[in-house]
Write a protein that holds these residues in place. Sequence first.
Motif, PDB file in Angstrom:
ATOM      1  N   LEU A  98       0.867  -1.499   0.154  1.00  9.67           N
ATOM      2  CA  LEU A  98       0.087  -0.131   0.090  1.00  9.67           C
ATOM      3  C   LEU A  98       0.984   1.300   0.368  1.00  9.67           C
ATOM      4  O   LEU A  98       1.998   1.439   0.791  1.00  9.67           O
ATOM      5  N   GLU A  99       0.551   2.164  -0.931  1.00  8.73           N
ATOM      6  CA  GLU A  99       0.811   3.618  -0.972  1.00  8.73           C
ATOM      7  C   GLU A  99       0.623   4.369  -1.098  1.00  8.73           C
ATOM      8  O   GLU A  99      -0.041   4.837  -1.968  1.00  8.73           O
ATOM      9  N   PRO A 100      -0.205   4.764   0.498  1.00  4.34           N
ATOM     10  CA  PRO A 100      -1.126   5.775   0.361  1.00  4.34           C
ATOM     11  C   PRO A 100      -1.177   7.271  -0.009  1.00  4.34           C
ATOM     12  O   PRO A 100      -1.417   8.137   0.372  1.00  4.34           O
ATOM     13  N   PHE A 101       0.481   7.717  -0.719  1.00  2.00           N
ATOM     14  CA  PHE A 101       0.454   8.902  -0.902  1.00  2.00           C
ATOM     15  C   PHE A 101       2.283   9.018  -1.839  1.00  2.00           C
ATOM     16  O   PHE A 101       3.115   8.490  -1.982  1.00  2.00           O
ATOM     17  N   ALA A 102       0.968   8.450  -3.276  1.00  3.53           N
ATOM     18  CA  ALA A 102       1.503   7.536  -4.368  1.00  3.53           C
ATOM     19  C   ALA A 102       2.200   9.026  -4.956  1.00  3.53           C
ATOM     20  O   ALA A 102       3.813   8.236  -6.043  1.00  3.53           O
ATOM     21  N   GLY A 103       2.520  10.315  -5.032  1.00  3.60           N
ATOM     22  CA  GLY A 103       3.267  11.434  -5.435  1.00  3.60           C
ATOM     23  C   GLY A 103       3.515  10.808  -7.337  1.00  3.60           C
ATOM     24  O   GLY A 103       2.593  10.300  -7.724  1.00  3.60           O
ATOM     25  N   GLY A 104       4.894  10.986  -7.418  1.00  8.00           N
ATOM     26  CA  GLY A 104       4.312  10.529  -8.997  1.00  8.00           C
ATOM     27  C   GLY A 104       4.851   9.555  -9.376  1.00  8.00           C
ATOM     28  O   GLY A 104       4.817   9.137 -10.478  1.00  8.00           O
ATOM     29  N   GLY A 105       4.873   8.350  -8.722  1.00  8.57           N
ATOM     30  CA  GLY A 105       4.578   7.344  -9.070  1.00  8.57           C
ATOM     31  C   GLY A 105       5.386   6.181  -8.795  1.00  8.57           C
ATOM     32  O   GLY A 105       5.771   5.379  -9.460  1.00  8.57           O
ATOM     33  N   THR A 106       6.512   6.376  -7.689  1.00  6.77           N
ATOM     34  CA  THR A 106       7.427   5.357  -8.075  1.00  6.77           C
ATOM     35  C   THR A 106       7.246   3.850  -7.596  1.00  6.77           C
ATOM     36  O   THR A 106       7.683   2.929  -7.650  1.00  6.77           O
ATOM     37  N   VAL A 107       6.354   4.301  -6.299  1.00  6.88           N
ATOM     38  CA  VAL A 107       6.409   2.710  -5.664  1.00  6.88           C
ATOM     39  C   VAL A 107       5.215   2.026  -6.296  1.00  6.88           C
ATOM     40  O   VAL A 107       5.524   0.447  -7.132  1.00  6.88           O
ATOM     41  N   PRO A 108       4.581   2.455  -7.715  1.00  3.73           N
ATOM     42  CA  PRO A 108       3.771   1.968  -7.769  1.00  3.73           C
ATOM     43  C   PRO A 108       4.140   1.129  -9.014  1.00  3.73           C
ATOM     44  O   PRO A 108       4.168  -0.302  -9.832  1.00  3.73           O
ATOM     45  N   ALA A 109       5.258   1.826 -10.056  1.00  2.00           N
ATOM     46  CA  ALA A 109       6.122   2.038 -11.267  1.00  2.00           C
ATOM     47  C   ALA A 109       7.404   0.400 -10.628  1.00  2.00           C
ATOM     48  O   ALA A 109       7.090  -0.877 -11.559  1.00  2.00           O
ATOM     49  N   VAL A 110       7.872   0.683  -9.328  1.00  2.00           N
ATOM     50  CA  VAL A 110       8.720  -0.392  -9.228  1.00  2.00           C
ATOM     51  C   VAL A 110       7.605  -1.711  -9.353  1.00  2.00           C
ATOM     52  O   VAL A 110       8.718  -2.851  -8.881  1.00  2.00           O
TER      53      VAL A 110
END
Length: 219
Positions: free
Chosen positions: A163-175
Amino acid sequence: MLGAYELNHIYTGDARELAKKIPDESIDLIFTDPPYPREFLPLYGWLAETAARVLKPDGFMLTYCGNLYKDQIFAMTMPHLSYFWDYQTIDGAATVVWPRRSIAKSKSILAWRKQGSAALPRTNVLGVWVGTGSDKRWHEWGQDESSARYFIDCFLPAGGVVLEPFAGGGTVPAVCKAHGWQWLAFEVDPATAATARDRLKMTQYPLLVPQPEQVALFS
């Protein structure tokens, strides 16, 4: 599906509201980077309280934090979670912290687990990690993918959900997409969320999606 949410999607909205629909004890790892300015400090208290509810019994929360307010972050988090470790990431950049007249070349990733838990990472974890430098291409506060990849790999069990509650530019989703890991992300700003989704369109899935028995694939 995870409650009301489809996995591997970025949802636009305030995480404090969206997270209410996440089922109890359904998340394996929270890996996130809340905003650092003082006015956002209360988010750490909310994050800890939410983590205590949504994390599985052996789950972890890892969160970046600035050096200046670390004492307050500890005070807000410890009523809800147990401190595990203060990992240091070094990216080579030097930042002057003017209120302390100090030059910082590292930042913390604080690791927490549920109170009473004896959970351990999937593998031994480096206490100091040398990253590739902050990545500002997608967000002014963007972090590097190498650090996210390393720590998620160390703490995420096979088949787990990030879970990434503060996605911002999407670093965690991309990884997560690049490595075949399951994830869920929230982002409050519609324009930033759109940028993160565009980034994901350019991120390739792995040629081989890891299966539970391939837990050491990315070690």
